[in-house]
Design a protein around this motif. Structure first.
Motif, PDB file in Angstrom:
ATOM      1  N   ASP A 199     -14.057  78.354  85.764  1.00 57.31           N
ATOM      2  CA  ASP A 199     -14.230  76.925  85.526  1.00 57.31           C
ATOM      3  C   ASP A 199     -13.105  76.122  86.169  1.00 57.31           C
ATOM      4  O   ASP A 199     -11.925  76.486  86.051  1.00 57.31           O
ATOM      5  CB  ASP A 199     -14.267  76.652  84.026  1.00 57.31           C
ATOM      6  CG  ASP A 199     -15.451  77.325  83.365  1.00 57.31           C
ATOM      7  OD1 ASP A 199     -16.555  76.783  83.473  1.00 57.31           O
ATOM      8  OD2 ASP A 199     -15.267  78.409  82.758  1.00 57.31           O
ATOM      9  N   LEU A 200     -13.473  75.039  86.836  1.00 60.56           N
ATOM     10  CA  LEU A 200     -12.522  74.133  87.465  1.00 60.56           C
ATOM     11  C   LEU A 200     -12.838  72.714  87.013  1.00 60.56           C
ATOM     12  O   LEU A 200     -13.987  72.273  87.105  1.00 60.56           O
ATOM     13  CB  LEU A 200     -12.615  74.220  88.993  1.00 60.56           C
ATOM     14  CG  LEU A 200     -11.749  73.236  89.785  1.00 60.56           C
ATOM     15  CD1 LEU A 200     -10.262  73.526  89.590  1.00 60.56           C
ATOM     16  CD2 LEU A 200     -12.113  73.262  91.268  1.00 60.56           C
ATOM     17  N   ILE A 201     -11.825  72.008  86.543  1.00 56.47           N
ATOM     18  CA  ILE A 201     -11.988  70.610  86.158  1.00 56.47           C
ATOM     19  C   ILE A 201     -11.812  69.747  87.402  1.00 56.47           C
ATOM     20  O   ILE A 201     -10.844  69.908  88.146  1.00 56.47           O
ATOM     21  CB  ILE A 201     -10.956  70.198  85.094  1.00 56.47           C
ATOM     22  CG1 ILE A 201     -11.058  71.101  83.860  1.00 56.47           C
ATOM     23  CG2 ILE A 201     -11.140  68.726  84.715  1.00 56.47           C
ATOM     24  CD1 ILE A 201      -9.868  70.996  82.927  1.00 56.47           C
ATOM     25  N   VAL A 202     -12.758  68.847  87.624  1.00 58.08           N
ATOM     26  CA  VAL A 202     -12.706  67.916  88.755  1.00 58.08           C
ATOM     27  C   VAL A 202     -12.743  66.510  88.182  1.00 58.08           C
ATOM     28  O   VAL A 202     -13.705  66.133  87.505  1.00 58.08           O
ATOM     29  CB  VAL A 202     -13.896  68.123  89.716  1.00 58.08           C
ATOM     30  CG1 VAL A 202     -13.839  67.106  90.856  1.00 58.08           C
ATOM     31  CG2 VAL A 202     -13.929  69.545  90.254  1.00 58.08           C
ATOM     32  N   ALA A 203     -11.685  65.748  88.434  1.00 58.13           N
ATOM     33  CA  ALA A 203     -11.617  64.370  87.946  1.00 58.13           C
ATOM     34  C   ALA A 203     -11.581  63.411  89.124  1.00 58.13           C
ATOM     35  O   ALA A 203     -10.970  63.697  90.150  1.00 58.13           O
ATOM     36  CB  ALA A 203     -10.385  64.176  87.064  1.00 58.13           C
ATOM     37  N   MET A 204     -12.249  62.288  88.961  1.00 67.11           N
ATOM     38  CA  MET A 204     -12.261  61.241  89.976  1.00 67.11           C
ATOM     39  C   MET A 204     -11.771  59.950  89.342  1.00 67.11           C
ATOM     40  O   MET A 204     -12.327  59.513  88.338  1.00 67.11           O
ATOM     41  CB  MET A 204     -13.669  61.040  90.537  1.00 67.11           C
ATOM     42  CG  MET A 204     -13.715  60.023  91.663  1.00 67.11           C
ATOM     43  SD  MET A 204     -15.388  59.769  92.310  1.00 67.11           S
ATOM     44  CE  MET A 204     -16.167  58.996  90.913  1.00 67.11           C
ATOM     45  N   THR A 205     -10.730  59.353  89.931  1.00 62.56           N
ATOM     46  CA  THR A 205     -10.215  58.093  89.409  1.00 62.56           C
ATOM     47  C   THR A 205     -10.462  56.982  90.425  1.00 62.56           C
ATOM     48  O   THR A 205     -11.102  57.201  91.446  1.00 62.56           O
ATOM     49  CB  THR A 205      -8.721  58.213  89.043  1.00 62.56           C
ATOM     50  OG1 THR A 205      -7.960  58.410  90.238  1.00 62.56           O
ATOM     51  CG2 THR A 205      -8.491  59.364  88.072  1.00 62.56           C
ATOM     52  N   PRO A 265     -10.026  61.248  94.046  1.00 62.82           N
ATOM     53  CA  PRO A 265      -8.660  60.864  94.330  1.00 62.82           C
ATOM     54  C   PRO A 265      -7.891  60.554  93.041  1.00 62.82           C
ATOM     55  O   PRO A 265      -8.506  60.302  92.002  1.00 62.82           O
ATOM     56  CB  PRO A 265      -8.830  59.604  95.179  1.00 62.82           C
ATOM     57  CG  PRO A 265     -10.110  59.000  94.696  1.00 62.82           C
ATOM     58  CD  PRO A 265     -10.985  60.166  94.328  1.00 62.82           C
ATOM     59  N   CYS A 266      -6.576  60.574  93.134  1.00 62.62           N
ATOM     60  CA  CYS A 266      -5.711  60.306  91.984  1.00 62.62           C
ATOM     61  C   CYS A 266      -5.036  58.959  92.180  1.00 62.62           C
ATOM     62  O   CYS A 266      -4.247  58.793  93.111  1.00 62.62           O
ATOM     63  CB  CYS A 266      -4.675  61.426  91.842  1.00 62.62           C
ATOM     64  SG  CYS A 266      -3.569  61.199  90.431  1.00 62.62           S
ATOM     65  N   SER A 267      -5.346  58.021  91.310  1.00 59.45           N
ATOM     66  CA  SER A 267      -4.723  56.691  91.380  1.00 59.45           C
ATOM     67  C   SER A 267      -3.278  56.767  90.893  1.00 59.45           C
ATOM     68  O   SER A 267      -2.885  57.701  90.193  1.00 59.45           O
ATOM     69  CB  SER A 267      -5.510  55.695  90.525  1.00 59.45           C
ATOM     70  OG  SER A 267      -5.371  56.031  89.147  1.00 59.45           O
ATOM     71  N   MET A 268      -2.489  55.781  91.228  1.00 59.81           N
ATOM     72  CA  MET A 268      -1.101  55.729  90.772  1.00 59.81           C
ATOM     73  C   MET A 268      -1.029  55.522  89.261  1.00 59.81           C
ATOM     74  O   MET A 268      -0.115  56.016  88.611  1.00 59.81           O
ATOM     75  CB  MET A 268      -0.332  54.621  91.503  1.00 59.81           C
ATOM     76  CG  MET A 268      -0.110  54.920  92.972  1.00 59.81           C
ATOM     77  SD  MET A 268       0.846  56.431  93.266  1.00 59.81           S
ATOM     78  CE  MET A 268      -0.385  57.477  94.012  1.00 59.81           C
ATOM     79  N   LYS A 269      -2.018  54.826  88.683  1.00 58.57           N
ATOM     80  CA  LYS A 269      -2.058  54.669  87.227  1.00 58.57           C
ATOM     81  C   LYS A 269      -2.263  56.033  86.570  1.00 58.57           C
ATOM     82  O   LYS A 269      -1.586  56.370  85.599  1.00 58.57           O
ATOM     83  CB  LYS A 269      -3.176  53.714  86.823  1.00 58.57           C
ATOM     84  CG  LYS A 269      -3.309  53.587  85.310  1.00 58.57           C
ATOM     85  CD  LYS A 269      -4.475  52.704  84.911  1.00 58.57           C
ATOM     86  CE  LYS A 269      -4.613  52.689  83.397  1.00 58.57           C
ATOM     87  NZ  LYS A 269      -5.769  51.935  82.959  1.00 58.57           N
ATOM     88  N   THR A 270      -3.202  56.814  87.092  1.00 59.68           N
ATOM     89  CA  THR A 270      -3.452  58.144  86.537  1.00 59.68           C
ATOM     90  C   THR A 270      -2.227  59.020  86.698  1.00 59.68           C
ATOM     91  O   THR A 270      -1.827  59.732  85.773  1.00 59.68           O
ATOM     92  CB  THR A 270      -4.680  58.780  87.213  1.00 59.68           C
ATOM     93  OG1 THR A 270      -5.818  57.946  86.960  1.00 59.68           O
ATOM     94  CG2 THR A 270      -4.944  60.178  86.696  1.00 59.68           C
ATOM     95  N   LEU A 271      -1.610  58.970  87.869  1.00 59.67           N
ATOM     96  CA  LEU A 271      -0.379  59.724  88.115  1.00 59.67           C
ATOM     97  C   LEU A 271       0.677  59.375  87.069  1.00 59.67           C
ATOM     98  O   LEU A 271       1.298  60.261  86.476  1.00 59.67           O
ATOM     99  CB  LEU A 271       0.141  59.421  89.515  1.00 59.67           C
ATOM    100  CG  LEU A 271       1.431  60.125  89.916  1.00 59.67           C
ATOM    101  CD1 LEU A 271       1.137  61.534  90.391  1.00 59.67           C
ATOM    102  CD2 LEU A 271       2.151  59.332  90.998  1.00 59.67           C
TER     103      LEU A 271
END
Length: 194
Positions: A7-13, A89-95
């Motif tokens: 299992d791999l978690i894939v998140a999109m921001t 992609p990873c937003s700066m807010k998420t980071l």
């Protein structure tokens, strides 16, 4: 159909580059990895703006999907075994939320779980130029074991299309999880050009 064994978690921001997440999910279909998708509110809006796709289009590529508000989801617990997580992609807010443990949604919680369980966390950060806050958050997470992976285009592969650039970045991300499949032009050293 490929048997799914991990299992791999894939998140999109909400950062620009949702096409990368779409392509990653498409490519995962041919791997033994089961995609667990979660998209933020702004990730969904960016997907619509950049790709003309809705959340249901993206969910069609994943085996499992969750709402970012579903803090009771399987991926919110370390007892649910995954090989890790990619935020693409990873937003700066998420980071910032991940770096400082201040998040409120499932994306932030799942990333926190991946860090505490010492699993692979790949953050495909999308911003330019970078300020000191961005850089400090990246350094902080790198020291915690996260991989900071800006999807920077590579030109040594001599790409002819935007799709080739996207595929190369996605292949390099899949390499982080040991699940590489073509197309990826690997560096073989300089060669003479005629």
């Amino acid at each position: 159909m490929v048997e799914k064994t991990a299992d791999l978690i894939v998140a999109m921001t909400g950062a620009s580059g949702s096409v990368l997440c779409v392509r990653l999910l498409q490519r995962l279909r041919a791997t033994p990895l089961r995609a667990h998708l979660v998209a933020s509110k702004w990730g969904i809006q960016t997907l619509q703006h950049e790709c003309g796709l809705g959340l249901s289009d993206l969910q069609a590529f994943a085996e499992v999907s969750y709402s970012d508000q579903d803090l009771g989801a399987a991926i919110s617990s370390g007892s649910f075994r995954t090989i890790g997580m990619v935020v693409l992609p990873c937003s700066m807010k998420t980071l910032a939320c991940i770096a400082n443990g201040t998040g409120s949604g499932l994306i932030h919680r799942a990333a926190d779980v991946v860090l505490k369980e010492r699993r692979r966390l790949v953050l495909a950060v999308r911003e330019t130029p970078l300020n000191d806050i961005h850089l400090e958050n990246m350094l902080k997470l790198s020291r915690m074991g996260a991989t900071i992976f800006p999807p920077v285009p590579t030109f040594y592969a001599l790409p002819k299309t935007v799709e080739e650039l996207v595929d190369h970045s996605v292949s390099r991300i899949l390499d982080q999880f040991g699940e590489f499949h073509e197309p990826l032009v690997r560096w073989q050293g300089m060669r003479e050009r005629s």
